[in-house]
Design an enzyme around this catalytic site. Sequence first.
Site, mmCIF file in Angstrom:
data_model
loop_
_atom_site.group_PDB
_atom_site.id
_atom_site.type_symbol
_atom_site.label_atom_id
_atom_site.label_comp_id
_atom_site.label_asym_id
_atom_site.label_seq_id
_atom_site.Cartn_x
_atom_site.Cartn_y
_atom_site.Cartn_z
ATOM 1 N N THR A 822 0.807 -1.221 0.000
ATOM 2 C CA THR A 822 0.000 0.000 0.000
ATOM 3 C C THR A 822 0.842 1.274 0.000
ATOM 4 O OG1 THR A 822 -0.149 -0.040 2.419
ATOM 5 C CG2 THR A 822 -1.887 -1.147 1.183
ATOM 6 N N CYS A 823 2.059 1.200 0.549
ATOM 7 C CA CYS A 823 2.904 2.398 0.563
ATOM 8 C C CYS A 823 3.216 2.859 -0.850
ATOM 9 C CB CYS A 823 4.212 2.125 1.312
ATOM 10 S SG CYS A 823 3.983 1.736 3.048
#
Length: 857
Positions: A822-823
């Site tokens: 997700t980063c």
Amino acid sequence: MHRPDRATNFHIYFLPFFLQSISLFSVIALNQNPNSFSHSGGLSVNSTRMRKDEAKAPGAMPQQQRSHIQFFVRMMSAGNTIVMQAFPEDTVKSIHERIQSMKGIPLFEQRLIYRGKQLQWEQTLAECFIQNDANLQLVGRMRSTEHPQAWQVINDMVSLVYRLCRGETVHDALKTVKGLMTSYLNMTPRIDNDSASGYFQIFMSSSAPAVLVMLYVSPYAGNKDCADSSVRHFLSSCRNILSKALHGQCARVVLEFCKLLRRVGSHDPLYLFCRSTFGSLLETAGVSYGSGSDNVKGLVLIQDIFPFVCELANSLLRDLDLSIVSPSAAGPLSNDVGDFSAFLLPLRTGIKEQQAVKDSMAQDKHHKLAEEIEYLHGLYVQLLNKIDQCLQKMDQSLAGQEMMEGDNLYPAWSHYLSILKELYQISKLYDGAEEKLWGVLTRQRSVLCLLIVRYAKRTDEHQWILEHRYVTNFESRRHLAMMMFPEVKEDYEELHEMLIDRSQLLTESFEYIARAEPDSLHAGLFMEFKNEEATGPGVLREWFLLVCQAIFNPQNALFVACPNDRRRFFPNPASKVHPLHLEYFSFAGRVIALALMHRVQVGIVFDRVFFLQLAGNYIAIEDIRDADPYLYTSCKQILDMDADFIDSDSLGLTFVREVEELGQRKVVELCPGGKNLVVNSKNRDKYVDLLIQDRFVTSISEQVSHFVKGFADILSNSKLQQYFFQSLDLEDLDWMLHGSEDTISVEDWKAHTEYNGYKETDIQISWFWEIVGRMTADQRKVLLFFWTSVKYLPVEGFRGLASRLYIYRSLEPGDRLPSSHTCFFRLCFPAYSSMAVMKDRLEVITQEHIGCSFGTW
């Protein structure tokens, strides 16, 4: 023989400014003929000439066996300088007698000062340590002077500079001059303005500015560079060594440098440096500015500043013309705009002071400002017309183009906003001027908004723009509001670290955020859940979403949801059931501010009654429509009822309100004696107003004030809290906190997605987008959250995200579930063998309880 009286008391005499009597032409003349030096009313003595009476004096040595010394005598009364020559064994009295014969000044009125001490008549020049090129001051009836050490240091510097002007070679001249300047400034008091003025007066009276300019125009090799470096060193040291309280005193000295150097050339680099320094000192000094002829010691006159304003204004108009023809030429504008703003500040201040004067005698005293007032108004009209043309040209250049965040614009455009701000400040001084400015900005609204988004800086003050919000759009207002927050850092060493147990999310988050010092939260946050490997921005976005859901959960009794819109909240009057409820409101304020600062949409919005209180605005009946529809309807009925019916007391209303608190009902008076005050047709407006204020202001005032304090803790300046909300519309804050209301567009999603290991034409990619297109709106949200930890898109859609999205081909077996980073906004899945397999795998991760906190981070 007459001897001066030996008075023991000390008197302070401020010598006249030598530079008032010296012209640059005489400076140049001196450098062209170093053996002679003359000023108006002064005496020029050739260095090879000897006085006849000295040559023929009994017992005199032959000329070739005696060496004379040359020195300078500056006269207080006439502002002249005399160049004199004598022998070391000559007495001070003989010098006085020669001055009397040349200038007609009686002996008893003469006092010679050297290095702060009065010279005694019976002493010889050798006994007084008078050396070649020494500087003496001639004053009247003066035994001594203040600050003798400062006099000595400056005289040493001036003597050294004179030697350089005459072409002498001095070892380490620049180093020596800079050292003497630093020593002098180190002697100057740091705080006491009155004491410091004496030191600055010594610098002026010793002709230091004039002799340094003499050195600057000197024809001898190296002198110009020496003077340039020395002047820059002195001015920089004034700003760095001395406090801002003394910048007004410094400004007088820099002004003298500017006056002299302007004659060298208005484009001379050293003049431009001095002019810029003068302007910056005026900005920071906080001094009073005089007008007319009332020149007080240390006071900067408006008439002194005015020529610089005219000079810069003409340059600025030329630069703006150039920016229309060639907007890539930003150099001139970048230099002139800052100086122009600095010099306008004292000019505007002086004009405001005059306009505030009501007394006719006081107005007469300031009548000399009439020219400046008229000029500034004419300049305002010229600049406004010119900037209007610039904005029109900018609009034409951008016609049909959609400007993206990374696109480069012409450098000259970056200075238009600063010029508009100065025009706004000037417009405050003249009737009708503001209307003309806002008329232009209304016509040029689109380019103004672009200027704001691209060029408005955190260090600038932007409140002037938002006084008329109709000339802005959401994007520009959001940009101005976001600059009130500190800039989020990427340096992990500076981040505030949190390690939180999901099962204790609210309690542990409260401890990490509410108990922290505000400064420690300004750099940013580093978030990690216990027993989970995931870290980074994706985890932080998830934490914001979860903690906000917990804070605004009605079961926690802190906030109440609006009946007609469950996304909207306002503080719960009954929140005191929680013993730490006020501390939790401060915590809530910090969390919301941090979410805004980190640009995370949390799906929570405020009701109008809450938003208006945060902005410091009044709450009227139409504002409570969503918060309490029943009360809104009742109040409308009371206001619309027939007057006779209300006056009949059929409703039985008095100025009270029933409230339920901790399971008990009680009556609250809306005003003193409210129980006995019957509502009628004449006071029903007041009754409705007091009812609304008690229900939505008084009952939650403590909760709101603590939320405000927590929110303000996160801003760069806590005093900006109310202004933050005043700068936005409620809809603006909705979009910033909740994001887009629209269903996620698959086409927009595809347009902002790139591939690694796959090609857009691969069958698996075609299957993927076809499956996503058939998903429900909620499933798409869960998939997006699984992929990015973003559940609510910005109002711009995918374009508003911090990064593009990526689909990676993984090397996992074909039956494995998708994973995500997700980063980096990265979704990974293997090359599934069929569309059915892919659909089954995607359905698993788009279940709400699985899609959150799932996958590899």
